[in-house]
Design a protein around this motif. Structure first.
Motif, PDB file in Angstrom:
ATOM      1  N   ILE A 168       0.874  -1.173   0.000  1.00  0.00           N
ATOM      2  CA  ILE A 168       0.000   0.000   0.000  1.00  0.00           C
ATOM      3  C   ILE A 168       0.909   1.220   0.000  1.00  0.00           C
ATOM      4  CG2 ILE A 168      -1.771   1.288   1.239  1.00  0.00           C
ATOM      5  CD1 ILE A 168      -2.598  -1.358   2.567  1.00  0.00           C
ATOM      6  N   GLY A 169       0.692   2.124  -0.935  1.00  0.00           N
ATOM      7  CA  GLY A 169       1.540   3.306  -1.019  1.00  0.00           C
ATOM      8  C   GLY A 169       0.725   4.546  -1.316  1.00  0.00           C
ATOM      9  N   HIS A 170       1.279   5.695  -0.973  1.00  0.00           N
ATOM     10  CA  HIS A 170       0.615   6.970  -1.233  1.00  0.00           C
ATOM     11  C   HIS A 170       1.283   7.635  -2.420  1.00  0.00           C
ATOM     12  CE1 HIS A 170      -1.866   6.919   2.375  1.00  0.00           C
ATOM     13  NE2 HIS A 170      -0.835   6.316   2.953  1.00  0.00           N
ATOM     14  N   GLU A 171       0.479   8.206  -3.292  1.00  0.00           N
ATOM     15  CA  GLU A 171       0.967   8.866  -4.491  1.00  0.00           C
ATOM     16  C   GLU A 171       0.290  10.215  -4.645  1.00  0.00           C
ATOM     17  OE1 GLU A 171       0.412   6.406  -7.874  1.00  0.00           O
ATOM     18  OE2 GLU A 171       1.772   4.859  -7.176  1.00  0.00           O
ATOM     19  N   GLY A 172       0.664  10.924  -5.687  1.00  0.00           N
ATOM     20  CA  GLY A 172       0.090  12.229  -5.951  1.00  0.00           C
ATOM     21  C   GLY A 172       0.905  13.319  -5.280  1.00  0.00           C
ATOM     22  N   SER A 173       0.714  14.538  -5.718  1.00  0.00           N
ATOM     23  CA  SER A 173       1.503  15.653  -5.186  1.00  0.00           C
ATOM     24  C   SER A 173       1.250  15.883  -3.702  1.00  0.00           C
ATOM     25  CB  SER A 173       1.197  16.926  -5.975  1.00  0.00           C
ATOM     26  OG  SER A 173      -0.187  17.218  -5.911  1.00  0.00           O
ATOM     27  N   ASP A 174       0.047  15.612  -3.241  1.00  0.00           N
ATOM     28  CA  ASP A 174      -0.282  15.792  -1.822  1.00  0.00           C
ATOM     29  C   ASP A 174      -0.333  14.460  -1.070  1.00  0.00           C
ATOM     30  OD1 ASP A 174      -0.544  18.508  -2.283  1.00  0.00           O
ATOM     31  OD2 ASP A 174      -2.685  18.351  -2.708  1.00  0.00           O
ATOM     32  N   GLY A 175       0.018  13.389  -1.740  1.00  0.00           N
ATOM     33  CA  GLY A 175      -0.092  12.068  -1.115  1.00  0.00           C
ATOM     34  C   GLY A 175      -1.534  11.662  -0.906  1.00  0.00           C
ATOM     35  N   ASP A 176      -2.435  12.258  -1.701  1.00  0.00           N
ATOM     36  CA  ASP A 176      -3.860  12.023  -1.519  1.00  0.00           C
ATOM     37  C   ASP A 176      -4.369  10.797  -2.285  1.00  0.00           C
ATOM     38  OD1 ASP A 176      -3.388  13.279  -3.918  1.00  0.00           O
ATOM     39  OD2 ASP A 176      -5.177  14.520  -3.852  1.00  0.00           O
ATOM     40  N   LEU A 177      -3.525  10.189  -3.095  1.00  0.00           N
ATOM     41  CA  LEU A 177      -3.907   8.978  -3.813  1.00  0.00           C
ATOM     42  C   LEU A 177      -3.270   7.772  -3.132  1.00  0.00           C
ATOM     43  CD1 LEU A 177      -3.336  10.156  -7.487  1.00  0.00           C
ATOM     44  CD2 LEU A 177      -5.482  10.097  -6.214  1.00  0.00           C
ATOM     45  N   VAL A 178      -4.011   6.699  -3.063  1.00  0.00           N
ATOM     46  CA  VAL A 178      -3.502   5.468  -2.444  1.00  0.00           C
ATOM     47  C   VAL A 178      -3.459   4.385  -3.506  1.00  0.00           C
ATOM     48  CG1 VAL A 178      -3.918   3.712  -0.688  1.00  0.00           C
ATOM     49  CG2 VAL A 178      -4.464   6.098  -0.203  1.00  0.00           C
ATOM     50  N   GLN A 179      -2.317   3.730  -3.624  1.00  0.00           N
ATOM     51  CA  GLN A 179      -2.179   2.612  -4.546  1.00  0.00           C
ATOM     52  C   GLN A 179      -2.054   1.333  -3.745  1.00  0.00           C
ATOM     53  OE1 GLN A 179       0.643   2.860  -7.777  1.00  0.00           O
ATOM     54  NE2 GLN A 179       1.028   0.663  -7.670  1.00  0.00           N
ATOM     55  N   VAL A 180      -2.903   0.378  -4.073  1.00  0.00           N
ATOM     56  CA  VAL A 180      -2.889  -0.921  -3.410  1.00  0.00           C
ATOM     57  C   VAL A 180      -2.491  -1.964  -4.448  1.00  0.00           C
ATOM     58  CG1 VAL A 180      -4.281  -2.664  -2.226  1.00  0.00           C
ATOM     59  CG2 VAL A 180      -4.709  -0.227  -1.815  1.00  0.00           C
ATOM     60  N   ASP A 181      -1.423  -2.694  -4.182  1.00  0.00           N
ATOM     61  CA  ASP A 181      -1.024  -3.810  -5.035  1.00  0.00           C
ATOM     62  C   ASP A 181      -1.470  -5.083  -4.331  1.00  0.00           C
ATOM     63  OD1 ASP A 181       0.284  -2.294  -7.049  1.00  0.00           O
ATOM     64  OD2 ASP A 181       1.991  -2.050  -5.707  1.00  0.00           O
ATOM     65  N   ALA A 182      -2.197  -5.917  -5.060  1.00  0.00           N
ATOM     66  CA  ALA A 182      -2.750  -7.130  -4.460  1.00  0.00           C
ATOM     67  C   ALA A 182      -2.803  -8.245  -5.490  1.00  0.00           C
ATOM     68  CB  ALA A 182      -4.149  -6.855  -3.922  1.00  0.00           C
ATOM     69  N   GLU A 183      -2.927  -9.463  -5.006  1.00  0.00           N
ATOM     70  CA  GLU A 183      -3.154 -10.628  -5.849  1.00  0.00           C
ATOM     71  C   GLU A 183      -4.469 -11.255  -5.430  1.00  0.00           C
ATOM     72  OE1 GLU A 183       0.146 -13.254  -5.285  1.00  0.00           O
ATOM     73  OE2 GLU A 183       1.387 -12.178  -6.731  1.00  0.00           O
ATOM     74  N   ALA A 184      -5.238 -11.689  -6.429  1.00  0.00           N
ATOM     75  CA  ALA A 184      -6.506 -12.364  -6.161  1.00  0.00           C
ATOM     76  C   ALA A 184      -6.798 -13.297  -7.320  1.00  0.00           C
ATOM     77  CB  ALA A 184      -7.637 -11.347  -6.011  1.00  0.00           C
ATOM     78  N   PRO A 185      -7.550 -14.360  -7.069  1.00  0.00           N
ATOM     79  CA  PRO A 185      -7.921 -15.268  -8.157  1.00  0.00           C
ATOM     80  C   PRO A 185      -8.739 -14.528  -9.223  1.00  0.00           C
ATOM     81  CG  PRO A 185      -8.443 -16.242  -6.026  1.00  0.00           C
ATOM     82  CD  PRO A 185      -8.071 -14.817  -5.775  1.00  0.00           C
ATOM     83  N   LEU A 186      -8.468 -14.842 -10.481  1.00  0.00           N
ATOM     84  CA  LEU A 186      -9.156 -14.168 -11.575  1.00  0.00           C
ATOM     85  C   LEU A 186     -10.667 -14.304 -11.473  1.00  0.00           C
ATOM     86  CD1 LEU A 186      -9.051 -12.589 -14.199  1.00  0.00           C
ATOM     87  CD2 LEU A 186      -8.738 -14.754 -15.407  1.00  0.00           C
ATOM     88  N   GLU A 187     -11.154 -15.491 -11.157  1.00  0.00           N
ATOM     89  CA  GLU A 187     -12.605 -15.684 -11.087  1.00  0.00           C
ATOM     90  C   GLU A 187     -13.247 -14.827  -9.999  1.00  0.00           C
ATOM     91  OE1 GLU A 187     -14.701 -17.372  -8.753  1.00  0.00           O
ATOM     92  OE2 GLU A 187     -13.118 -17.919  -7.375  1.00  0.00           O
ATOM     93  N   ALA A 188     -12.506 -14.476  -8.979  1.00  0.00           N
ATOM     94  CA  ALA A 188     -13.041 -13.643  -7.904  1.00  0.00           C
ATOM     95  C   ALA A 188     -13.109 -12.174  -8.314  1.00  0.00           C
ATOM     96  CB  ALA A 188     -12.190 -13.793  -6.647  1.00  0.00           C
ATOM     97  N   MET A 189     -12.430 -11.811  -9.401  1.00  0.00           N
ATOM     98  CA  MET A 189     -12.390 -10.420  -9.833  1.00  0.00           C
ATOM     99  C   MET A 189     -13.488 -10.075 -10.839  1.00  0.00           C
ATOM    100  SD  MET A 189     -10.123  -9.288  -7.895  1.00  0.00           S
ATOM    101  CE  MET A 189      -9.896  -7.628  -8.508  1.00  0.00           C
ATOM    102  N   VAL A 190     -14.270 -11.063 -11.242  1.00  0.00           N
ATOM    103  CA  VAL A 190     -15.395 -10.795 -12.139  1.00  0.00           C
ATOM    104  C   VAL A 190     -16.362  -9.857 -11.428  1.00  0.00           C
ATOM    105  CG1 VAL A 190     -17.355 -11.828 -13.334  1.00  0.00           C
ATOM    106  CG2 VAL A 190     -15.146 -12.997 -13.319  1.00  0.00           C
ATOM    107  N   GLY A 191     -16.691  -8.764 -12.055  1.00  0.00           N
ATOM    108  CA  GLY A 191     -17.600  -7.779 -11.470  1.00  0.00           C
ATOM    109  C   GLY A 191     -16.937  -6.813 -10.513  1.00  0.00           C
ATOM    110  N   TYR A 192     -15.599  -6.864 -10.402  1.00  0.00           N
ATOM    111  CA  TYR A 192     -14.909  -6.008  -9.435  1.00  0.00           C
ATOM    112  C   TYR A 192     -15.033  -4.528  -9.784  1.00  0.00           C
ATOM    113  CZ  TYR A 192     -11.477  -4.239  -6.177  1.00  0.00           C
ATOM    114  OH  TYR A 192     -10.867  -3.543  -5.171  1.00  0.00           O
ATOM    115  N   SER A 193     -15.092  -4.204 -11.050  1.00  0.00           N
ATOM    116  CA  SER A 193     -15.198  -2.806 -11.459  1.00  0.00           C
ATOM    117  C   SER A 193     -16.433  -2.147 -10.842  1.00  0.00           C
ATOM    118  CB  SER A 193     -15.256  -2.714 -12.985  1.00  0.00           C
ATOM    119  OG  SER A 193     -15.368  -1.383 -13.406  1.00  0.00           O
ATOM    120  N   SER A 194     -17.560  -2.809 -10.918  1.00  0.00           N
ATOM    121  CA  SER A 194     -18.796  -2.273 -10.329  1.00  0.00           C
ATOM    122  C   SER A 194     -18.701  -2.194  -8.813  1.00  0.00           C
ATOM    123  CB  SER A 194     -19.987  -3.148 -10.708  1.00  0.00           C
ATOM    124  OG  SER A 194     -20.174  -3.143 -12.095  1.00  0.00           O
ATOM    125  N   ALA A 195     -18.134  -3.235  -8.202  1.00  0.00           N
ATOM    126  CA  ALA A 195     -17.991  -3.236  -6.746  1.00  0.00           C
ATOM    127  C   ALA A 195     -17.071  -2.115  -6.283  1.00  0.00           C
ATOM    128  CB  ALA A 195     -17.452  -4.584  -6.272  1.00  0.00           C
TER     129      ALA A 195
END
Length: 74
Positions: free
Chosen positions: A16-43
């Motif tokens: 988990i890292g903070h980005e952006g000029s003010d550190g106001d953006l958070v980037q999360v790097d994660a691994e998950a099974p592909l089948e579990a990511m179906v519909g993730y965009s809406s969620a």
């Protein structure tokens, strides 16, 4: 978002890292099974009130747990 990734989607948080000029953006790097990511965009839109985005990249193949193996075989 973190609870959704680790709980419902059986994911693993890598960093988990903070980005952006003010550190106001958070980037999360994660691994998950592909089948579990179906519909993730809406969620993710729902969880973040439309403010978050994500990208998906293939990482590796992993063996199924015995429980999932049984489900697939049935």
């Amino acid at each position: 978002v973190l609870s959704d990734l680790t709980g419902l989607r059986r994911g693993r948080i890598l960093s988990i890292g903070h980005e952006g000029s003010d550190g106001d953006l958070v980037q999360v790097d994660a691994e998950a099974p592909l089948e579990a990511m179906v519909g993730y965009s809406s969620a993710l839109r729902s969880l973040s009130s439309g403010n978050a985005s994500f990208s998906l990249h293939f990482a590796t193949y992993r063996a199924l747990t015995p429980e999932l193996q049984q489900t697939v075989l049935e």
